[in-house]
Write a protein that holds these residues in place. Structure first.
Motif, mmCIF file in Angstrom:
data_model
loop_
_atom_site.group_PDB
_atom_site.id
_atom_site.type_symbol
_atom_site.label_atom_id
_atom_site.label_comp_id
_atom_site.label_asym_id
_atom_site.label_seq_id
_atom_site.Cartn_x
_atom_site.Cartn_y
_atom_site.Cartn_z
ATOM 1 N N ALA A 72 0.535 -1.346 0.062
ATOM 2 C CA ALA A 72 0.008 0.295 0.629
ATOM 3 C C ALA A 72 1.082 1.144 0.170
ATOM 4 C CB ALA A 72 -0.699 0.025 1.360
ATOM 5 N N VAL A 84 1.180 4.592 0.462
ATOM 6 C CA VAL A 84 0.211 5.757 1.913
ATOM 7 C C VAL A 84 0.942 7.218 1.978
ATOM 8 C CG1 VAL A 84 -0.635 5.891 4.190
ATOM 9 C CG2 VAL A 84 -0.178 3.686 3.491
ATOM 10 N N SER A 110 0.480 11.191 2.429
ATOM 11 C CA SER A 110 -0.269 12.525 3.780
ATOM 12 C C SER A 110 -0.045 12.697 4.576
ATOM 13 C CB SER A 110 0.380 10.905 5.589
ATOM 14 O OG SER A 110 1.274 11.412 5.558
ATOM 15 N N LYS A 153 0.397 4.135 11.918
ATOM 16 C CA LYS A 153 0.151 3.191 10.971
ATOM 17 C C LYS A 153 0.768 1.784 11.742
ATOM 18 C CE LYS A 153 4.453 5.220 10.833
ATOM 19 N NZ LYS A 153 6.273 5.163 11.172
ATOM 20 N N LEU A 203 -3.795 1.514 10.535
ATOM 21 C CA LEU A 203 -4.152 1.644 8.878
ATOM 22 C C LEU A 203 -3.690 0.417 8.251
ATOM 23 C CD1 LEU A 203 -5.129 2.633 6.122
ATOM 24 C CD2 LEU A 203 -2.784 4.251 6.123
ATOM 25 N N LEU A 206 3.021 -1.283 3.991
ATOM 26 C CA LEU A 206 3.347 0.396 3.861
ATOM 27 C C LEU A 206 4.174 1.228 3.984
ATOM 28 C CD1 LEU A 206 0.884 0.949 7.553
ATOM 29 C CD2 LEU A 206 0.507 0.142 5.004
ATOM 30 N N LEU A 241 5.264 4.432 2.844
ATOM 31 C CA LEU A 241 5.314 6.191 3.261
ATOM 32 C C LEU A 241 5.510 6.627 2.814
ATOM 33 C CD1 LEU A 241 5.236 5.650 6.302
ATOM 34 C CD2 LEU A 241 3.407 5.357 5.584
ATOM 35 N N ILE A 269 -5.044 12.442 3.384
ATOM 36 C CA ILE A 269 -4.095 10.996 3.288
ATOM 37 C C ILE A 269 -4.793 10.577 1.719
ATOM 38 C CG2 ILE A 269 -5.406 9.533 4.115
ATOM 39 C CD1 ILE A 269 -3.390 7.464 5.470
ATOM 40 N N VAL A 317 -4.323 6.359 0.019
ATOM 41 C CA VAL A 317 -4.130 5.809 -0.545
ATOM 42 C C VAL A 317 -4.339 4.521 -2.035
ATOM 43 C CG1 VAL A 317 -4.403 3.105 1.307
ATOM 44 C CG2 VAL A 317 -4.333 5.550 2.455
ATOM 45 N N ILE A 326 -7.455 9.854 8.025
ATOM 46 C CA ILE A 326 -7.428 8.522 8.814
ATOM 47 C C ILE A 326 -8.765 7.605 9.533
ATOM 48 C CG2 ILE A 326 -6.059 7.034 10.239
ATOM 49 C CD1 ILE A 326 -4.303 9.420 9.295
#
Length: 273
Positions: A205, A207, A209, A218, A221, A235, A237, A247, A249, A260
């Protein structure tokens, strides 16, 4: 079985043989990766040879014996056996064999770092390198310049990654940059990231943000996404103050936007329904 399905099945069977080999024998996965990469380069270059090795009119055993003769003494027994097994299979197009060999070479490298408990580092480094390339047009141009030599590109990557990243990260990126085989740099890096995630049967994923996420955010999520998709989630990031909704995703082709808290509440509702 469709013709395209034949190549998919042959690739899946090759992956299973690689996993069985690296899981149950003392094979050197990093050496195996180098040897499979060398065979990939050979067959990518020698079009006539790969057509012979994927000719559906020829018996599988005959093609396997030819591969063994050609590779004997050039690569180790495990690599030669893997290639011999692959040419026994049916391939829709000859290039699909090369695609599969390249994937196996990368998977073997990732297996080696997984065995050394460094797979997380390599995943993160691949992601960060992709972000650097996407934000630096000059660097991307230098790495994708068709007139630049492989040696020049390798040296550039060595100056960027040498001593700063895992040796496997540098090796994977160097192979991609010096032998892109028609792919964009971004597509190749994405493929490597997905392959790394598959080593532990988890999804990636991405992510983004507006502000850095806390450890608790984290964890929540990651847990919510894992339950939504039914697989472990890694994740990647990134921070972008302009991201809409706080955010963003992305899991595969699916993009989720929103805060989130909203997404976690929605995840809880979906799990309860």
């Amino acid at each position: 079985m469709t013709a395209h399905g034949a190549s998919r099945e042959a690739t899946a069977a090759a992956r299973e043989r690689l996993d069985a080999l690296t899981d149950s024998t003392p094979v050197d996965a990093a050496q195996l990766a180098d040897e499979l990469a060398a065979v990939t380069a050979l067959l990518d270059r020698e079009v006539s040879l790969r057509r012979v090795l994927t000719d559906p009119a020829q018996p599988g055993q005959a093609k396997a014996e030819l591969a063994q003769r050609l590779l004997g003494g050039q690569v180790g027994g495990p690599a030669a056996d893997l290639v011999a097994g692959m040419v026994r299979s049916r391939w829709t197009q000859s290039r699909h064999l090369v695609d599969a060999l390249e994937e196996l070479a990368n998977a073997a490298d990732l297996t080696a770092v997984q065995q050394a408990n460094a797979l997380d580092d390599v995943e993160d480094e691949l992601f960060r390198f992709g972000r650097i390339v996407s934000s630096n047009t000059g660097l991307r141009a230098a790495l994708t310049d068709r007139t630049a030599s492989k040696a020049a590109k390798s040296e550039l990557l060595r100056s960027l990654l040498g001593g700063r990243a895992n040796a496997t990260t540098e090796r994977l990126v160097t192979r991609l940059v010096t032998a892109p085989r028609g792919r964009s740099l971004e597509a190749g890096l994405e493929s490597l990231s997905k392959l790394a995630a598959d080593r532990r049967d988890r999804m990636v994923a991405v992510v983004t943000s507006a502000v850095p996420l806390s450890d608790g955010q984290k964890q929540r999520l990651g847990a919510a996404l894992a339950k939504l998709y039914g697989r472990r989630m890694h994740l990647n990031l990134a921070v972008d103050p302009e991201v809409v909704g706080g955010i963003r995703v992305q899991v595969g082709d699916e993009v989720i936007n929103g805060s989130i808290a909203d997404r976690l509440e929605d995840a809880a509702r979906r799990m309860a329904s």
